[in-house]
Design an enzyme around this catalytic site. Structure first.
Site, PDB file in Angstrom:
ATOM      1  N   HIS A 109      -0.998  10.412  -9.124  1.00 47.77           N
ATOM      2  CA  HIS A 109      -0.676  10.594  -7.703  1.00 47.77           C
ATOM      3  C   HIS A 109      -1.877  10.313  -6.805  1.00 47.77           C
ATOM      4  O   HIS A 109      -1.759   9.602  -5.798  1.00 47.77           O
ATOM      5  CB  HIS A 109      -0.173  12.017  -7.447  1.00 47.77           C
ATOM      6  CG  HIS A 109       0.102  12.284  -5.989  1.00 47.77           C
ATOM      7  ND1 HIS A 109       1.077  11.602  -5.292  1.00 47.77           N
ATOM      8  CD2 HIS A 109      -0.483  13.133  -5.096  1.00 47.77           C
ATOM      9  CE1 HIS A 109       1.089  12.021  -4.038  1.00 47.77           C
ATOM     10  NE2 HIS A 109       0.145  12.944  -3.891  1.00 47.77           N
ATOM     11  N   HIS A 116      -7.125   9.962   2.953  1.00 46.33           N
ATOM     12  CA  HIS A 116      -7.638  10.886   1.939  1.00 46.33           C
ATOM     13  C   HIS A 116      -8.902  10.373   1.259  1.00 46.33           C
ATOM     14  O   HIS A 116      -9.709  11.166   0.774  1.00 46.33           O
ATOM     15  CB  HIS A 116      -6.562  11.152   0.882  1.00 46.33           C
ATOM     16  CG  HIS A 116      -5.401  11.948   1.395  1.00 46.33           C
ATOM     17  ND1 HIS A 116      -5.528  13.253   1.809  1.00 46.33           N
ATOM     18  CD2 HIS A 116      -4.098  11.618   1.573  1.00 46.33           C
ATOM     19  CE1 HIS A 116      -4.347  13.702   2.214  1.00 46.33           C
ATOM     20  NE2 HIS A 116      -3.468  12.730   2.095  1.00 46.33           N
ATOM     21  N   ASP A 124      -2.103   8.654  -0.385  1.00 45.24           N
ATOM     22  CA  ASP A 124      -2.298   8.063   0.932  1.00 45.24           C
ATOM     23  C   ASP A 124      -1.019   7.329   1.312  1.00 45.24           C
ATOM     24  O   ASP A 124      -0.507   6.507   0.530  1.00 45.24           O
ATOM     25  CB  ASP A 124      -3.494   7.105   0.932  1.00 45.24           C
ATOM     26  CG  ASP A 124      -4.802   7.829   1.178  1.00 45.24           C
ATOM     27  OD1 ASP A 124      -4.834   8.693   2.077  1.00 45.24           O
ATOM     28  OD2 ASP A 124      -5.792   7.532   0.484  1.00 45.24           O
TER      29      ASP A 124
END
Length: 332
Positions: free
Chosen positions: A212, A221, A248
């Protein structure tokens, strides 16, 4: 002593369950492939589960069209499958509202392989792993860490969220449910060990890793430091050509930063347009960045890979080819 024997089965079951919780041993899945043209084709989408809102339904429609065109075998989900707080249980109506009723195209009625994202850990993460969901929709396949073998292609999915240190401190407003990861250090040690072992033992032509969180990113991020330190060396040592992530909410391709790994972000399944980037971070190596909704297709043969990024309407935005084994980028 005689009073203990009736309890032995229960004690053994508890010990087994405890081991299952903390070892993170990879589940192995075999994915049949069509032998027609010698290719393996799939789509990648992430950060999608919003009951059709924020263009999720539009992305799903475009995926259906591209999926039919490419005759895909399966779909990869890079996590954050159900916003904002995962599922409350295996009977949560959000599963149907965000998955079964959204991805209705004929070409998408195939296996979906999903990892958990940080938002999935807000709720009952075990619910997404439950066999009850597969009874509700046979396409659904979700495990904490697992691998899928599709002929000459081997994809390794691993659970990135427990790696992130700030999720275990008070430095974030997010609330996490870690009930099935009672010992984080043991869990992470086993994820790393099992990922190394699984990759090293594979003889596949193509080995791809999915998680992820990004390893490298110029988006909101940014890099995930914990993965840079603990996972990137494994990818480098095993010459993994592609790492695919979400988190993101964008589409992104960063190439070859001191290693032959292509870093691909497919996190545009619904809400996007964050409008916060740091182009200077990897200015020379960022091949593509799109701060919007969309998805990715991957087509693999034994000699070459073709990767295409699409927008919400299914319009191709960026593509590149890789040569098998060398990971050499042939076209940008």
């Amino acid at each position: 002593m005689a009073n203990i024997f009736p309890l032995l089965p229960l004690l053994i079951a508890c010990l087994y369950l405890s081991k299952a919780i903390v070892t993170a041993e990879f589940v192995q899945i075999s994915q049949p492939i069509a032998a027609n043209d010698g290719s393996v084709n799939f789509l990648v989408v992430g950060d999608w589960g919003r009951k059709g809102a924020f263009n999720q339904s539009a992305v799903a429609h475009a995926m259906g069209e591209i999926g039919e065109k490419l005759d895909i075998e399966f779909v990869v989900s890079t996590g954050d499958n159900f916003y904002m707080d995962g599922l409350s249980g295996a009977n949560d109506p959000a599963f149907s509202q965000s998955f079964s009723r959204i991805y209705t195209a004929k070409s998408l009625q195939i296996p979906w392989y999903s990892v958990l994202g940080n938002h999935d850990y807000h709720g009952d993460s075990e619910a997404q792993l439950s066999p009850l969901l597969k009874k509700r929709d046979k396409r659904w396949n979700c495990h904490r860490s697992f691998d899928v073998r599709a002929g000459f292609v081997h994809i390794f999915f691993f659970d990135t969220t427990p790696f992130v240190n700030k999720y275990f401190t008070n430095s974030t407003d997010e609330k996490f449910n870690w009930k099935n990861i009672p010992n984080r250090d043991i869990y992470l040690s086993n994820v790393v060990k099992d990922l190394k072992t699984s990759i090293k033992s594979s003889n596949a032509t193509w080995k791809i890793v999915v998680g992820h969180h990004p390893i490298r990113s110029i988006a909101f991020h940014g890099d995930t430091t914990e993965l840079l330190h603990q996972i990137l060396p494994i990818l480098q040592a095993n010459k993994i050509p592609m790492y695919i992530n979400g988190h993101d909410h964008c589409l992104q391709h960063i190439s070859n930063i001191g290693t032959p790994v292509e870093f691909l972000t497919s996190g545009g399944g619904s809400m996007a347009w964050r409008n916060q980037t740091n182009y200077q971070r990897y200015k020379k190596n960022t091949k593509f960045y799109y701060d919007g909704q969309g998805f990715v297709s991957v087509q693999l043969t034994k000699s070459e890979a073709n990767v295409v990024f699409y927008d919400v309407h299914g319009k191709p935005l960026h593509s590149f080819n890789l040569k098998a084994n060398t990971g050499k980028n042939l076209l940008n």
